[in-house]
Each structure stands twice: as structure tokens, then as C-alpha cells.
Design an enzyme around this catalytic site. Structure first.
Site, mmCIF file in Angstrom:
data_model
loop_
_atom_site.group_PDB
_atom_site.id
_atom_site.type_symbol
_atom_site.label_atom_id
_atom_site.label_comp_id
_atom_site.label_asym_id
_atom_site.label_seq_id
_atom_site.Cartn_x
_atom_site.Cartn_y
_atom_site.Cartn_z
ATOM 1 N N ASP A 77 -6.753 -21.346 7.216
ATOM 2 C CA ASP A 77 -7.525 -20.544 6.256
ATOM 3 C C ASP A 77 -7.325 -21.067 4.830
ATOM 4 O O ASP A 77 -6.935 -20.316 3.931
ATOM 5 C CB ASP A 77 -7.115 -19.060 6.297
ATOM 6 C CG ASP A 77 -7.092 -18.504 7.708
ATOM 7 O OD1 ASP A 77 -8.009 -18.821 8.484
ATOM 8 O OD2 ASP A 77 -6.151 -17.749 8.028
ATOM 9 N N GLU A 253 -15.407 -13.453 11.023
ATOM 10 C CA GLU A 253 -14.391 -13.231 9.993
ATOM 11 C C GLU A 253 -14.437 -14.378 8.990
ATOM 12 O O GLU A 253 -15.281 -15.271 9.083
ATOM 13 C CB GLU A 253 -12.994 -13.125 10.635
ATOM 14 C CG GLU A 253 -12.605 -14.328 11.466
ATOM 15 C CD GLU A 253 -11.309 -14.115 12.251
ATOM 16 O OE1 GLU A 253 -10.730 -13.014 12.218
ATOM 17 O OE2 GLU A 253 -10.868 -15.082 12.899
#
Ligand SMILES: *[C@@H]1O[C@H](CO)[C@@H](O)[C@H](O)[C@H]1NC(C)=O
Ligand SMILES: *[C@@H]1O[C@H](CO)[C@@H](O)[C@H](O)[C@H]1NC(C)=O
Ligand SMILES: *[C@@H]1O[C@H](CO)[C@@H](O)[C@H](O)[C@H]1NC(C)=O
Ligand SMILES: *[C@@H]1O[C@H](CO)[C@@H](O)[C@H](O)[C@H]1NC(C)=O
Ligand SMILES: *[C@@H]1O[C@H](CO)[C@@H](O)[C@H](O)[C@H]1NC(C)=O
Ligand SMILES: *[C@@H]1O[C@H](CO)[C@@H](O)[C@H](O)[C@H]1NC(C)=O
Length: 380
Positions: A77, A253
Site C-alpha cells: 500500500d 478497497e
């Protein structure tokens, strides 16, 4: 001249050396550059380029740990930003938001050195005790301050919170943890009772300067709130849903928004992010991939290339598993990287990581071209 797409370059050189292969300079015209050279359809998955290789620390001593062994080339991420000293900085899930710095000025190729972390100890957000392992940092500069929105949760839980730390320099030791911005749980105020407050993304509308926070993971997918002017709280009653895959388990997401030439783009990750087992992989297409939709407003509605609303299951797959790339996601956009937009992400490199272990995921990136207003990734 050989054909200069990422794959051809790879075929000419081993994985270990393609990063130094001399390649032709981009002309600014999408034709003939990047992965889709030789393909009629730049939007086809046959045109996906290979990731640019980055160089940096490769701490494999702690590959069995969720929190150690991260940073350098191993990011999850990722968030990347240009620092005040002209060097690029990266931030990653794990390692108390591990910070790496590219030693070559003005370059995201590396050499990425681990320099410390945002938090000295766990986050002051103690909900659900995920505080010692904040996820999914999102770092932006607003005024003279850097803002890092991070997530506190546990795998598979909707009891989550988005926290904020700020710094004037990005350096380890310079960050102040402000704690919670907002949180979700089954008893919270709608829509925080049905969404999951992780994977924050700050977006300031370049036209109106209004600050928004995009967030969400699984539960009802991607939502957005307007933020208060100090960027430390949400404005209640401003929530809008930006995206929803109606098909269980609704695996969306990692939202990220950028603006280019009249369009707002909503990028997100779709599928299973992590915990891959090379001998029992998710069904093809159920692993992470990077999707995008666009809108004339940061509030939506966002549409995909077929005109399907993202809130109705739409989403154009701009990058997914191919060649030695598996499960790319956790993406972000670096605007104006030497005048161009770049998409960076993490991925499993099945050559260096044949076990698909999370801790060996690599930072990768590509240039973004906007063809008929739709993003296409390119090696050059
Ligand atoms: C690429 O697209 C084709 C046609 O839509 C599809 O059949 C194929 O499964 C896709 N491959 C990958 C790796 O996504
Ligand atoms: C999370 O913590 C904040 C304070 O930091 C509190 O306001 C909120 O209610 C908590 N949520 C849950 C589910 O405990
Ligand atoms: C939600 O409310 C119920 C009933 O009051 C309570 O038992 C439960 O612990 C609460 N959950 C959270 C996450 O606060
Ligand atoms: C969430 O809150 C809204 C408004 O209070 C309520 O109508 C709804 O039933 C709640 N949803 C769940 C799943 O608890
Ligand atoms: C991976 O999957 C195989 C086959 O299902 C199983 O035997 C093995 O225990 C799994 N490994 C892990 C680490 O879960
Ligand atoms: C990182 O180090 C490990 C162990 O030495 C090695 O197997 C792997 O190939 C290295 N990764 C890269 C990208 O160089």
C-alpha cells in the site's frame, strides 16, 4: 531498433539487468510507447506493461514477520511524495509506517533506503488494538505541512479507524500523532455503521480547494466525506458512495483519486490483497487488480469505459496479473513526476518471490497516458 515495449526489453535482458537497459525517450505521443506497441488496442490487457524496477534495501532477514522486513523495495500500500530536499520518500503499511528515501535526487528508481518510521510506538488510536501496526499510509503536502492518514484495524474486522499524523519535514522523529479522524463500527452513525474506515485518501479538489477523504474496504466499498478545513475531522452528512461491487464479498478497497484535464479519476484495488499461497491461489481474476473510473465531479458518479457506474459494479481494469506480475494493487498516483503522471503500486514478482509471500512484495510503477481521457499504463 528493437521494439521498445517493456516485455521486449525484458526478453532482451534478464530480470536482473532490464532496469539498466537503454531505452528510447518518450515523445509524448502514446503511439509506439510502453506496453501496447504492436497492439491495436491500448486498453487491452495484452498491452499491460511490465513494472519499472526499483532498487533499494532488500531486508529479507525478517520475511516471516508482519511488521519487520518492510521498506526499501518491499512496500505494501505504498504512498510516495517528493520531499523538501528534492528526494522522494515512500511510506508503507507495517513497520509503524516505515519511511524509505530514494538516495538519487528527483528519482523514484532508488536506491530506496529505510530511514525510520512515522510513529515511534503504536498509534494513539487504540480501537480494536490494531494500533501497533498501522496500515495504508496516504501522505500529502498541504500548505507547509505533510499529512499522513493511516488505518488502524485488524484483518476481517469493520471496527476500524483512520488516524492522522503530521510533520513539517517527513523525517522520522518529526511526526505528531493526532489520533483518530473518524472510525467505523456496527454501532456508529450511518454510513460508518456499514463501511470500513481504512484505506484513507486525501483529495483536495484543484478547482474548489474543497478537501475530501475517500476511504473504505469491503463493507459497502468506497465512500467519501468532506473534511473540515483543518483536515482533522469529517463533516457529518457529507458522505457519498463512490463505488460498490454488488457481488459478494464486495472486494473493493484502496481508493485513490487524481485529477487530469477536466476528469476526476477514482482508482481502487479489487480482489484478494494478501496472504497468497502459491499452491492454492485465488481463482484467476479474484486476486488483486487495479481498476479505475472517471467523473466530471469528485463526488461522482464515476463511470467505467463501458459507461457502467462504479456504484453498480463498473470498473475498468487498468492493470492486473500478467507475465511475472501477480496481484498488483495498493496504488497511488504521483502527479508531475518530471511533467508526467505515474501510477505506483505493490505487486508479487513471481520470479523473485515464487512462494508469493507478502513480505517480498515489491514497489513497482509505470507512466500514465490518458488516451481519449482514459488512463493507460506504459513502461516509457
Ligand atoms: C485478458 O482479456 C481477455 C479478453 O477480455 C480475457 O479473456 C483474459 O482472461 C484476460 N487476461 C488477463 C490476464 O486478465
Ligand atoms: C474509537 O476510538 C475513538 C476515540 O479515539 C472513539 O471515539 C470511538 O468511539 C472508538 N470506536 C470504537 C468502535 O471503539
Ligand atoms: C455495539 O452495541 C452493542 C449493544 O449495545 C454492544 O454489545 C457492542 O459491544 C457494541 N459494539 C461496538 C463495536 O461498540
Ligand atoms: C446503519 O444506520 C442506519 C441509520 O441509523 C440504519 O438505518 C441501518 O439499519 C444501520 N445499518 C446496520 C447494518 O446496522
Ligand atoms: C498452501 O496450500 C497448500 C495446499 O492447499 C497447503 O497444503 C499448505 O498448508 C498451504 N500453506 C500455507 C502456508 O497455508
Ligand atoms: C532479495 O533478497 C533475497 C534473498 O537474498 C533474494 O532471493 C531476492 O531475489 C532479492 N530480491 C531482489 C528484488 O533482488
Amino acid at each position: 531498433m528493437p521494439s521498445f515495449n517493456g516485455r521486449a526489453a525484458l526478453a532482451l535482458a534478464s530480470f536482473g539487468t532490464f532496469g539498466s537497459t537503454v531505452l528510447s525517450a518518450p515523445s509524448g505521443d502514446w503511439k509506439g510507447h510502453g506496453g501496447w506497441k504492436g497492439h491495436d488496442d491500448p486498453f487491452s490487457n495484452a498491452s499491460w506493461p511490465l513494472p519499472r524496477r526499483v532498487y533499494g534495501e532488500n531486508d529479507t532477514a525478517n520475511v516471516d514477520s508482519a511488521t519487520e522486513g518492510w521498506g526499501g523495495i518491499h512496500l505494501h500500500d505504498p504512498s510516495i511524495i517528493l520531499g523538501p530536499d528534492g528526494h522522494y520518500y515512500s511510506f508503507s503499511t507495517h513497520g509503524l509506517t516505515v519511511i524509505s528515501r530514494a538516495s538519487k535526487k528527483g528519482s523514484i528508481d532508488g536506491y530506496w533506503e529505510i530511514i525510520g518510521s512515522v510513529l515511534d510506538a503504536g498509534s494513539s488510536v487504540i480501537n480494536n488494538s490494531g494500533s501497533a501496526d498501522p496500515w495504508a499510509p496516504d501522505v500529502h503536502k498541504v500548505g507547509d505541512t505533510y499529512y499522513d492518514y493511516y488505518s488502524v484495524s485488524q484483518f476481517g474486522s469493520q471496527i476500524s479507524a483512520i488516524g492522522l499524523a503530521t510533520s513539517k519535514t517527513l523525517m522520522p522523529g518529526s511526526w505528531t500523532d493526532h489520533g483518530e479522524v473518524f472510525s467505523s463500527d456496527p454501532n456508529a452513525t450511518y454510513p460508518l455503521n456499514v463501511t470500513n474506515a481504512i484505506d484513507a485518501n486525501l483529495f483536495i479538489d484543484p478547482k474548489t480547494k474543497t478537501p475530501y477523504i475517500n476511504y473504505g474496504s469491503f463493507w459497502s466499498n468506497i465512500y467519501q466525506f468532506e473534511l473540515t478545513e483543518d483536515l482533522k475531522d469529517i463533516k457529518q452528512d457529507t458522505a457519498v458512495q463512490l463505488s460498490l461491487d454488488p457481488v459478494a464479498p464486495q472486494p473493493e478497497e484502496g481508493a485513490y483519486m487524481n485529477y487530469h484535464d477536466g476528469w476526476y479519476y477514482l482508482w481502487y484495488s479489487h480482489g484478494t490483497c494478501c496472504g497468497y499461497n502459491s499452491s492454492a491461489l485465488p481463482a484467476p481474476g479474484e486476486e488483486y487488480s487495479i481498476r479505475v473510473g472517471r467523473s466530471r465531479s469528485p463526488r461522482g458518479p464515476f463511470m467505467d469505459r463501458e459507461g457502467v457506474k462504479l456504484t453498480e459494479g463498473g470498473g475498468y481494469i487498468v492493470y492486473g496479473s500478467h507475465d511475472f506480475v501477480y496481484g498488483p494493487g495498493g496504488q497511488g498516483v504521483l502527479s508531475d513526476y518530471h511533467g508526467r503522471d505515474v501510477l505506483y503500486y505493490h505487486y508479487v514478482n513471481t520470479i523473485v518471490d515464487p512462494t508469493y509471500a507478502d513480505n517480498l512484495k515489491l514497489l513497482g510503477w509505470n507512466y500514465i497516458y490518458y488516451i481519449q481521457g482514459w488512463p493507460v499504463l506504459s513502461y516509457h
